[in-house]
Write a protein that holds these residues in place. Sequence first.
Motif, PDB file in Angstrom:
ATOM      1  N   LEU A 122     -46.857  74.259 -44.366  1.00  0.00           N
ATOM      2  CA  LEU A 122     -46.323  72.909 -44.578  1.00  0.00           C
ATOM      3  C   LEU A 122     -46.961  71.891 -43.635  1.00  0.00           C
ATOM      4  O   LEU A 122     -47.238  70.755 -44.039  1.00  0.00           O
ATOM      5  CB  LEU A 122     -44.810  72.916 -44.396  1.00  0.00           C
ATOM      6  CG  LEU A 122     -43.995  73.652 -45.465  1.00  0.00           C
ATOM      7  CD1 LEU A 122     -42.527  73.706 -45.079  1.00  0.00           C
ATOM      8  CD2 LEU A 122     -44.165  72.984 -46.828  1.00  0.00           C
ATOM      9  N   ALA A 123     -47.217  72.303 -42.391  1.00  0.00           N
ATOM     10  CA  ALA A 123     -47.826  71.386 -41.418  1.00  0.00           C
ATOM     11  C   ALA A 123     -49.230  70.992 -41.835  1.00  0.00           C
ATOM     12  O   ALA A 123     -49.699  69.896 -41.521  1.00  0.00           O
ATOM     13  CB  ALA A 123     -47.849  72.034 -40.035  1.00  0.00           C
ATOM     14  N   GLY A 124     -49.912  71.875 -42.550  1.00  0.00           N
ATOM     15  CA  GLY A 124     -51.244  71.543 -43.045  1.00  0.00           C
ATOM     16  C   GLY A 124     -51.205  70.772 -44.355  1.00  0.00           C
ATOM     17  O   GLY A 124     -51.987  69.841 -44.571  1.00  0.00           O
ATOM     18  N   MET A 125     -50.286  71.144 -45.226  1.00  0.00           N
ATOM     19  CA  MET A 125     -50.225  70.572 -46.569  1.00  0.00           C
ATOM     20  C   MET A 125     -49.679  69.143 -46.592  1.00  0.00           C
ATOM     21  O   MET A 125     -50.291  68.245 -47.205  1.00  0.00           O
ATOM     22  CB  MET A 125     -49.346  71.454 -47.460  1.00  0.00           C
ATOM     23  CG  MET A 125     -49.108  70.898 -48.857  1.00  0.00           C
ATOM     24  SD  MET A 125     -47.884  71.846 -49.809  1.00  0.00           S
ATOM     25  CE  MET A 125     -46.358  71.341 -48.998  1.00  0.00           C
ATOM     26  N   LEU A 126     -48.551  68.921 -45.935  1.00  0.00           N
ATOM     27  CA  LEU A 126     -47.842  67.644 -46.091  1.00  0.00           C
ATOM     28  C   LEU A 126     -48.647  66.425 -45.645  1.00  0.00           C
ATOM     29  O   LEU A 126     -48.658  65.404 -46.353  1.00  0.00           O
ATOM     30  CB  LEU A 126     -46.489  67.707 -45.371  1.00  0.00           C
ATOM     31  CG  LEU A 126     -45.481  68.699 -45.969  1.00  0.00           C
ATOM     32  CD1 LEU A 126     -44.196  68.733 -45.151  1.00  0.00           C
ATOM     33  CD2 LEU A 126     -45.177  68.354 -47.427  1.00  0.00           C
ATOM     34  N   GLU A 147     -42.931  81.394 -39.561  1.00  0.00           N
ATOM     35  CA  GLU A 147     -44.031  80.737 -38.844  1.00  0.00           C
ATOM     36  C   GLU A 147     -45.198  80.440 -39.779  1.00  0.00           C
ATOM     37  O   GLU A 147     -45.852  79.395 -39.667  1.00  0.00           O
ATOM     38  CB  GLU A 147     -44.473  81.608 -37.679  1.00  0.00           C
ATOM     39  CG  GLU A 147     -43.446  81.696 -36.564  1.00  0.00           C
ATOM     40  CD  GLU A 147     -43.729  82.802 -35.562  1.00  0.00           C
ATOM     41  OE1 GLU A 147     -43.036  82.833 -34.529  1.00  0.00           O
ATOM     42  OE2 GLU A 147     -44.632  83.638 -35.822  1.00  0.00           O
ATOM     43  N   LEU A 148     -45.446  81.350 -40.725  1.00  0.00           N
ATOM     44  CA  LEU A 148     -46.493  81.112 -41.720  1.00  0.00           C
ATOM     45  C   LEU A 148     -46.114  79.937 -42.616  1.00  0.00           C
ATOM     46  O   LEU A 148     -46.955  79.094 -42.940  1.00  0.00           O
ATOM     47  CB  LEU A 148     -46.712  82.372 -42.559  1.00  0.00           C
ATOM     48  CG  LEU A 148     -47.371  83.550 -41.837  1.00  0.00           C
ATOM     49  CD1 LEU A 148     -47.255  84.816 -42.673  1.00  0.00           C
ATOM     50  CD2 LEU A 148     -48.826  83.258 -41.520  1.00  0.00           C
ATOM     51  N   GLY A 149     -44.844  79.888 -43.018  1.00  0.00           N
ATOM     52  CA  GLY A 149     -44.377  78.779 -43.844  1.00  0.00           C
ATOM     53  C   GLY A 149     -44.486  77.439 -43.134  1.00  0.00           C
ATOM     54  O   GLY A 149     -44.906  76.442 -43.722  1.00  0.00           O
ATOM     55  N   ALA A 193     -45.962  77.808 -34.951  1.00  0.00           N
ATOM     56  CA  ALA A 193     -46.363  77.752 -36.355  1.00  0.00           C
ATOM     57  C   ALA A 193     -47.743  78.391 -36.460  1.00  0.00           C
ATOM     58  O   ALA A 193     -48.542  78.343 -35.526  1.00  0.00           O
ATOM     59  CB  ALA A 193     -46.413  76.304 -36.843  1.00  0.00           C
ATOM     60  N   SER A 194     -48.033  78.987 -37.595  1.00  0.00           N
ATOM     61  CA  SER A 194     -49.332  79.641 -37.784  1.00  0.00           C
ATOM     62  C   SER A 194     -50.445  78.607 -37.898  1.00  0.00           C
ATOM     63  O   SER A 194     -50.495  77.837 -38.862  1.00  0.00           O
ATOM     64  CB  SER A 194     -49.310  80.508 -39.041  1.00  0.00           C
ATOM     65  OG  SER A 194     -50.610  80.992 -39.325  1.00  0.00           O
TER      66      SER A 194
END
Length: 201
Positions: A187-191, A181-183, A128-129
């Motif tokens: 999501l990993a940062g936002m959620l 990977e950007l998506g 993931a990015s």
Amino acid sequence: MKKTLPAISYLFHPLFMPVFGVLFYFFLNENYFIPAQKYLLLIQVSIILILIPIAIFYLLRTLGKADSVMLSDVSQRKIPLAAQAILIGLLIMQSIRVDIVPELFFFFSGGFISTVIAFILALANTKASLHQMGISTLTFFVIGLSLHNHKNAIAIIAVLFLINGLIATSRLYMNAHSGKELGMGFLAGMLPQIALWYFWL
């Protein structure tokens, strides 16, 4: 653009996001820290979450376990991500506690969860990015701060979303990530940040 887009990746490297988060906290939050306390907190975060990880990277590079600060090879991400999660955990247990600076506690707690997610993905050989994860973490923390303090930060939030786009463009231009990977990074940062809003908004 050939020079500007790669520069964006370095300027907004994930390692710098914790310091940016602290700076936005001081700017948008009503707090009673004297200047010396602010400098001390910034220095503490910089040492623990920037300088120590850089030292770990150069140790890994010396040992042949890492070849670039961007950690483009998913196999090289496991140790740095595990170390970063431990360092964030120590910071929120020993210094940035919920009874002292609750907003920053939840910011770093979200960052801890995001880092663990990225680590688990790396164990699964999925990349993931981290750049996108870092800037989305910061963006949704700032949104939370503006809601928490009833402050109009539309301009700042708009700029942060623009930076999200610039970083995504930069990473695609450098062939560092796919759109998927950007998506995943976004999501990993936002959620985790949105999930933790429940406890402090």
